[in-house]
Design a protein around this motif. Structure first.
Motif, PDB file in Angstrom:
ATOM      1  N   ARG A 195       0.957  11.203  -2.469  1.00 48.39           N
ATOM      2  CA  ARG A 195       1.502  11.712  -1.114  1.00 48.39           C
ATOM      3  C   ARG A 195       2.855  11.552  -0.719  1.00 48.39           C
ATOM      4  N   SER A 196       3.485  10.672  -1.398  1.00 47.57           N
ATOM      5  CA  SER A 196       4.804  10.208  -1.118  1.00 47.57           C
ATOM      6  C   SER A 196       5.786  11.104  -1.743  1.00 47.57           C
ATOM      7  N   GLN A 197       5.060  11.945  -2.921  1.00 44.08           N
ATOM      8  CA  GLN A 197       5.740  12.820  -3.723  1.00 44.08           C
ATOM      9  C   GLN A 197       5.326  14.255  -3.475  1.00 44.08           C
ATOM     10  N   SER A 198       4.543  14.633  -2.713  1.00 50.02           N
ATOM     11  CA  SER A 198       3.882  15.622  -2.288  1.00 50.02           C
ATOM     12  C   SER A 198       3.024  16.161  -3.656  1.00 50.02           C
ATOM     13  N   TYR A 254       1.511  -5.454   1.160  1.00 49.52           N
ATOM     14  CA  TYR A 254       2.715  -5.122   0.354  1.00 49.52           C
ATOM     15  C   TYR A 254       2.328  -5.731  -1.103  1.00 49.52           C
ATOM     16  N   ALA A 264       3.943   5.257 -11.656  1.00 47.99           N
ATOM     17  CA  ALA A 264       4.882   6.170 -11.525  1.00 47.99           C
ATOM     18  C   ALA A 264       5.123   7.300 -12.519  1.00 47.99           C
ATOM     19  N   GLU A 269       1.292  -0.869  -8.280  1.00 48.05           N
ATOM     20  CA  GLU A 269       2.164  -0.015  -8.927  1.00 48.05           C
ATOM     21  C   GLU A 269       2.547  -0.686 -10.408  1.00 48.05           C
ATOM     22  N   MET A 284       0.141  -3.488  -2.986  1.00 43.99           N
ATOM     23  CA  MET A 284       0.807  -2.260  -3.532  1.00 43.99           C
ATOM     24  C   MET A 284       1.706  -2.501  -4.522  1.00 43.99           C
ATOM     25  N   LEU A 299      -1.811   7.290  -2.553  1.00 44.86           N
ATOM     26  CA  LEU A 299      -0.707   7.024  -1.644  1.00 44.86           C
ATOM     27  C   LEU A 299       0.711   7.464  -2.428  1.00 44.86           C
ATOM     28  N   LEU A 300       0.941   6.991  -3.635  1.00 42.62           N
ATOM     29  CA  LEU A 300       2.008   7.408  -4.421  1.00 42.62           C
ATOM     30  C   LEU A 300       2.281   8.893  -4.448  1.00 42.62           C
TER      31      LEU A 300
END
Length: 332
Positions: A64-67, A10, A86, A17, A13, A61-62
């Motif tokens: 993928r979370s938003q396709s 955690y 982001a 970020e 990450m 990973l970020l």
């Protein structure tokens, strides 16, 4: 142990970020080019290499979370190391590419405009010209013309590098439509002039003078000549019809069979000879009340206007004594 690993993950990450540096550092912006058809992993690798993100794995990973895979738009992006991942991702997904300003001056031909586009790396010059002469493409813009000469509106535009020529042209034609507003169209109707005739006359006025104060007077001369069926005798139209013009108009050029030779052809040339600006378009539609039929250059960017041939010849003698200087509208 599992809890400890979870906490560690955690924290990693959260660390990934965060921006690479604080905004207080004011890092200089970087222009990053995302190639066409790049995978998201390739984009993440590029951003990490440029020092704009801390971890490409975390960025993937970020994404993928938003396709985000395959949704990144190619182009140039202005990014800084003070931007959070982001925020960077948001820019890439929305296609907020760098826009390059390019100013198209009044009075350029479409060949010159195509060259300028290529010089600024906005569009391919050859492709630009091909489309500007493509009847099918021109028809798709709602125009029935052989070419878009005169309809590529002079203005300052902002385009991304690599933009399609068809999009550039469509934008320029749309700017022309906006400039040729309803009241100008109505005025053209009052004068019984078609849009093409207005643009053609405006282009000749544009090439004859850069002095705003005398555009309406130049227009009056041409309107008077058209009304009396006197050839316009405009050098810029002759030049437009020549191949390989070297900067000097010769006597033989004034006898050329070109349809743009307004020394021989009565009336307007068959089409525009350049892209006129709004002031030239307005002048074409609102000539002064002058009865002048002639004008000659004063060699200072302005012209001397005359109503009779005798007055004109006197003006020529006064302002054009040297043989290599010629009047804009010679003797008829």
């Amino acid at each position: 142990m599992v809890v400890a690993l979870g906490v560690a993950a955690y924290r990693v990450m959260k660390w990934a970020e965060e921006p690479v540096v604080s905004e207080q550092v004011h890092p200089p912006p970087k222009i990053v080019t995302i190639p066409d058809r790049s995978t998201f992993f390739q984009v993440a690798t590029l951003l990490e290499h440029e020092g704009l993100i801390k971890s490409r794995s975390a960025f993937v990973l970020l994404g993928r979370s938003q396709s985000a895979d395959r949704r990144i738009r190619a182009g140039e992006y202005e990014l800084t190391a003070a931007m959070a991942p982001a925020e960077i991702l948001g820019k890439l997904l929305s296609g907020q590419v760098v826009l390059h300003p390019i100013t198209i001056p009044e009075g350029l031909t479409m060949v010159q405009i195509a060259s300028l586009m290529e010089q600024h790396e906005v569009a391919d010059g050859a492709d630009f010209l091909r489309l500007a002469r493509d009847g099918s493409f021109i028809a798709s813009l709602g125009l029935k013309l052989d070419s878009l000469e005169g309809y590529l509106y002079p203005d300052t535009y902002k385009f991304p590098k690599g933009v399609r020529s068809r999009d550039v042209i469509a934008t320029m034609v749309e700017h022309f439509r906006q400039a040729y507003r309803p009241e100008l169209q109505a005025r053209a109707g009052d004068l019984r002039m078609t849009q093409h005739e207005v643009v053609t006359l405006a282009s000749v006025i544009e090439k004859e003078t850069g002095a705003d104060a005398e555009r309406a007077e130049i227009s009056a001369v041409f309107h008077n000549r058209l009304r009396k069926h006197i050839p316009l005798q405009s050098d810029p139209t002759v030049i437009y019809g020549l191949t390989g013009f070297d900067g000097n108009i010769r006597k033989k050029d004034l006898s050329s069979p070109s349809p743009y030779n307004t020394y021989r052809v009565v009336g307007l040339p068959p089409g525009p000879i350049a892209s006129p600006g709004l002031r030239a378009i307005e002048a074409a539609l609102y000539p002064s009340n002058s009865r002048a039929l002639y004008f000659v250059s004063r060699n200072d960017g302005t012209h001397q206007f005359s109503s009779t041939l005798s007055e004109h010849n006197q003006a020529v003698e006064r302002y054009q004594k040297r043989p290599f200087r010629r009047s804009a509208l010679p003797r008829t």
